[in-house]
Enzyme design. Structure first.
Site, PDB file in Angstrom:
ATOM      1  N   TYR A 125       0.963  -0.549   0.179  1.00 13.81           N
ATOM      2  CA  TYR A 125       0.443   0.003   0.296  1.00 13.81           C
ATOM      3  C   TYR A 125       0.655   1.224   0.064  1.00 13.81           C
ATOM      4  CZ  TYR A 125      -2.272   3.570   1.282  1.00 13.81           C
ATOM      5  OH  TYR A 125      -3.665   5.273   1.464  1.00 13.81           O
ATOM      6  N   HIS A 164      -2.860   0.670   7.360  1.00  9.52           N
ATOM      7  CA  HIS A 164      -4.099   0.388   6.007  1.00  9.52           C
ATOM      8  C   HIS A 164      -4.036  -0.874   6.123  1.00  9.52           C
ATOM      9  CE1 HIS A 164      -6.065   1.702   2.333  1.00  9.52           C
ATOM     10  NE2 HIS A 164      -5.715   2.791   2.451  1.00  9.52           N
TER      11      HIS A 164
HETATM   12 MG    MG Z   1      -5.044   5.992   5.389  1.00 10.18          MG
END
Ligand code: MG
Length: 437
Positions: free
Chosen positions: A185, A243
């Site tokens: 991410y 995340h």
């Molecule tokens: Mg965020």
């Protein structure tokens, strides 16, 4: 004799008070949605029109993964419910609209509500001739400190990206780095500006379809911070977003491993489904916790604030229903020592940024504002988009939200074709299991 007493006169129930006074001069005449994607990100903005010539308001209703569901909620359901009402009655309209679906909350209905709610605050500010933050009690700071994203392929590349943004005047930087061979991410280049000739992409669009495993990421991330602190020093404020991809106890170990590097905050260590692990984390670690961009219901965030399980409230203002609930949430947070850090990626429209800036400037418990590079083309479609300079976002001091939309220009940027019609890409472990993104 009547049952009501001895007078023979039946008691007459007064009609319930309704705020829409038929004699009220000001009325909502139309509620419209405007869809535009000047830089590829699908934005939905609401325009609330009134019977006063030239008086209208704008609000952000952007749920970029499912935008047409929000358009439907507004055009087919909120519009007929609201036309004819007095736009002054913001609180009443919010409450009545919220309950009008009977089943309520969720990102679709909340975004629809947000589009209308922000537009009503915009109208009220324009009528008063002041920026909306003045209606919220006035300014408590001159501008809102922002954090920007720096993303690197390796520690050296990341270090360069951080230097690039700090030299541009930013004091708060979110740092993310690729895990070699994995769909990490946030690892997708710098965000001061896109490379020449390339469009700005939402990070989620740019995630490559590789597998993800949490262990290499959890090994690499403390080493990444070790490198950044040893080369950049202690002055720059560093932030990081996990995340929600890491199993909870591994995430707690990661938080403890990151303590020496004095993060400004560590974001989304747990998914919304796993927030009870915050109680375990708080007993073990002093790392500053930021969470909340996925919350869409007050039952998700009120207990966390009440029990002091977070330090920064990250909700996405349009996803909880607009400025009216966000103001109340900010006040709740103030009483419990929690600061605001509203979610501000590039699928928050410029109207959404202009709206949350009103809170950033007025609440005493402001923490930080996330912002990504807002390209010139988007700024042209949205005249009045707040300026970002000296590491902060500034009000232009225009009445209302201080932002407009050039509808003719907006129409030139229809929603682009998108794989899976804009869905978040699947994230899978090496054995194929789908995991939270
Ligand atoms: Mg965020």
């Amino acid at each position: 004799m009547s049952a009501s007493g001895t007078t023979g006169v039946e008691p007459v129930m007064a009609a319930p008070w309704a705020p829409t006074d038929p004699s009220s001069a000001l009325k909502i005449t139309n509620v419209r949605t405007i869809c535009t994607a000047p830089d590829g990100v699908r934005l939905v903005v609401v325009k609330v029109e009134t019977n006063e010539p030239g008086l209208y308001g704008l609000g952000c209703a952007t749920f970029t993964q499912r935008p047409m569901t929000v358009v439907s909620a507004i055009e087919e359901y909120l519009k007929p419910f609201l036309v004819g009402r007095d736009p002054n009655d913001i609180e009443d309209i919010w409450q009545a609209s919220h309950l009008s679906s009977y089943w309520r909350s969720g990102p679709v209905l909340n975004n629809a509500l947000s589009g209308v709610d922000m537009a009503l605050w915009d109208i009220k500010g324009k009528r008063a001739g002041v920026p909306v933050y003045q209606l919220f009690g006035g300014r408590t700071r001159k501008a809102a400190d922002v954090y920007v994203h720096a993303n690197g392929r390796d520690v050296h590349d990341l270090e360069d990206r951080v230097r690039e943004v700090t030299e541009a005047g930013f004091r708060h930087v979110r740092v993310q780095m690729e895990v070699p061979g994995m769909a990490t991410y946030g690892a997708y280049g710098s965000q001061i500006a896109p490379p020449p000739g390339q469009p700005v992409q939402s990070g989620r669009l740019a995630i490559e379809q590789k597998a993800w495993e949490p262990r290499p990421y959890c090994r690499q991330t403390p080493a990444m911070f070790e490198h950044l602190r040893s080369t950049l020093g202690e002055e720059v404020e560093l932030l990081h977003d996990v995340h929600e991809r890491v199993p909870p106890m591994m995430a707690i170990q990661l938080a403890k491993d990151l303590e020496p590097y004095k993060l400004f905050f560590l974001e989304d260590l747990f998914s919304p489904e796993d927030v009870d692990y915050l109680r375990i984390l708080r007993a073990q670690s002093s790392i500053p916790v930021a969470i909340g961009e996925l919350f869409v219901n007050q039952h998700e965030y009120v207990p966390l604030v009440r029990d002091r399980l977070l330090d920064f409230m990250r909700v996405h203002v349009s996803d909880i229903g607009g400025l009216t609930p966000a103001r109340k949430l900010a006040t709740l947070c103030e009483f419990f020592g929690v600061r605001t850090a509203w979610h501000g990626p590039n699928d928050t429209s410029p109207v959404g940024h202009a709206a949350q800036l009103q809170l950033d400037l007025s609440v005493s418990n402001f923490g930080i504002q996330e912002v990504m590079h807002i390209p010139d083309r988007t700024r042209e479609v949205f005249p009045g988009t707040p300026e970002v300079r000296d590491g902060a976002m500034w009000s232009n001091e225009a009445p209302g939200l201080g932002i407009d939309i050039d509808e003719e220009l907006a129409a030139k940027y229809p929603f682009p074709e998108h794989p899976f019609n804009g869905a978040w890409p699947e994230i899978r472990r090496t054995d194929g299991t789908v995991i939270r993104p």
